[in-house]
Design an enzyme around this catalytic site. Structure first.
Site, PDB file in Angstrom:
ATOM      1  N   LYS B  96      53.140  39.313  52.988  1.00  0.00           N
ATOM      2  CA  LYS B  96      52.382  38.544  51.877  1.00  0.00           C
ATOM      3  C   LYS B  96      53.364  38.770  50.731  1.00  0.00           C
ATOM      4  CE  LYS B  96      48.708  38.108  48.354  1.00  0.00           C
ATOM      5  NZ  LYS B  96      47.508  38.350  48.252  1.00  0.00           N
ATOM      6  N   GLY B 157      41.615  37.832  40.825  1.00  0.00           N
ATOM      7  CA  GLY B 157      40.380  38.507  40.569  1.00  0.00           C
ATOM      8  C   GLY B 157      39.679  37.887  39.532  1.00  0.00           C
ATOM      9  N   ALA B 184      43.763  33.874  45.959  1.00  0.00           N
ATOM     10  CA  ALA B 184      43.573  34.365  44.669  1.00  0.00           C
ATOM     11  C   ALA B 184      42.599  33.356  43.948  1.00  0.00           C
ATOM     12  CB  ALA B 184      44.678  34.573  43.809  1.00  0.00           C
ATOM     13  N   GLY B 185      41.669  33.920  43.362  1.00  0.00           N
ATOM     14  CA  GLY B 185      40.589  33.072  42.279  1.00  0.00           C
ATOM     15  C   GLY B 185      39.328  32.881  42.885  1.00  0.00           C
ATOM     16  N   ASN B 206      39.864  38.853  48.162  1.00  0.00           N
ATOM     17  CA  ASN B 206      39.553  40.378  48.150  1.00  0.00           C
ATOM     18  C   ASN B 206      38.471  40.694  47.218  1.00  0.00           C
ATOM     19  OD1 ASN B 206      41.462  43.300  48.380  1.00  0.00           O
ATOM     20  ND2 ASN B 206      39.619  43.376  48.097  1.00  0.00           N
ATOM     21  N   THR B 207      38.509  40.568  46.017  1.00  0.00           N
ATOM     22  CA  THR B 207      37.656  41.376  45.061  1.00  0.00           C
ATOM     23  C   THR B 207      36.392  40.706  45.000  1.00  0.00           C
ATOM     24  OG1 THR B 207      39.518  41.275  43.646  1.00  0.00           O
ATOM     25  CG2 THR B 207      37.474  41.768  42.526  1.00  0.00           C
TER      26      THR B 207
END
Lengths: 65, 257
Positions: B96, B157, B184-185, B206-207
């Site tokens: 990645k 994040g 992301a986001g 993830n977050t």
């Protein structure tokens, strides 16, 4: 000789990268290594001769996103 | 089925391994998510610590495919060396690829990203580029050898969800046939459902799971939303219309006047 290991200056006796990992007690750890910004594969460490001033990176897996 | 670089996965959920309250909660969240691909990273190891090895043992127990990242790299050189170290350590050609252009926004440096993608693809890597929703950059990444594109939908994040759905819609139409992963986001399962409904093949997050009050329940919730979004896409959703259209047939209505 003096090397920079993971960003910290350190005085070491080892002549090769493999010996350095032993000297610093990294034995049996799951690691990736680089010398002066270039990968040194696990099987190349014994033949990787160190020189004063070398920058060594010793990395291991960690959590990532 | 989600296909990428010749491999097939039942799950369209790629999950990060950072920021969980404990290793056990990480493992439980991964199982609840059904994810078959986990992202991992590399960091400096302290002698005699063994932290990295213990983490790696836990990941291997989960029996999933790992996707190492180059998170935190701000130059082509850093990203390329980190990718090569990751391949040596994890034994996979997958990477990645993140080349970060800005400390605050964590926006990709798309120029460096294209250059690093070319170097790594030529070196046998299978690159998953973290990019923006810019179509021209996507074209350059494909030319550089990437066979998957991973546009953000909002900053890493930020949990904002798709801030520019029109751009994502255009991106999907333009790159018909290319595996697309929104990376992301994403903040909530409804965000994931939205991008899957638009036809994106998978999401990477993830977050939103790790920092939820109950990461295991949130992992399951995202999995359900991703499945629902994909099913909706395949079922061809109705397009919005400007005027009302009666859902109940008017033909045969009684007349009382």
């Amino acid at each position: 000789m003096k090397l920079t290991i993971n960003g910290e200056p350190q005085e070491v006796a080892s002549a090769t990268l493999a010996a350095l990992l032993h000297e610093l007690a990294y034995d049996h750890e799951f690691l990736a290594t680089a010398r002066n910004g270039e990968l040194v594969c696990a099987e190349e460490r014994s033949a990787c001769v160190l020189e004063a001033g070398d920058r060594i990176e010793i990395l291991s897996p960690m959590q990532g996103g | 089925m989600f296909e990428v670089y010749g491999e097939t996965f039942a799950s369209r959920f790629l999950l990060g391994t950072a920021q969980y309250p404990s290793p056990q909660i990480l493992a439980d969240a991964v199982r609840a998510s059904g994810a078959e691909i986990l992202t991992v990273s590399l960091r400096r190891e302290t002698a005699g610590n063994g932290t990295g090895g213990r983490f790696w043992d836990r990941i291997r127990e989960l029996n999933v495919k790992v996707l190492p990242n180059t998170a935190g790299c701000h130059s082509v050189k850093e990203a390329v060396t980190t990718a090569r170290m990751a391949r040596d350590l994890f034994g996979t050609d997958w990477i990645k690829l993140e080349v970060i252009g800005h400390h605050d926004s964590l926006q990709p440096d798309v120029f460096g990203l294209v250059e690093a993608s070319r170097i790594l693809s030529d070196d046998g890597f299978e690159v998953f580029p973290y990019t923006t929703d810019d179509i021209v950059v996507g074209e350059r990444l494909l030319e550089a050898g990437c066979q998957v594109l991973m546009p953000w939908c909002a900053p890493i994040g930020s949990a904002k969800g798709p801030v520019n759905p029109d751009a994502l819609r255009s991106y999907r139409s333009h790159f018909s046939g290319v595996p697309l992963v929104v990376d992301a986001g994403l903040g909530r399962p409804s965000h994931a459902a939205t991008v899957l409904e638009l036809g994106f093949d998978a999401v990477l997050l993830n977050t939103a799971v790790a920092k939820a009050g109950d990461p295991v329940a949130m992992a399951r919730s995202f999995a359900m939303a991703i499945e629902a979004g994909r099913l909706a896409y395949e079922a061809q959703p109705l397009e919005p219309r400007d005027m009302a259209v009666p859902s109940t047939p008017v033909l045969g209505m009684a007349v009382f006047e």
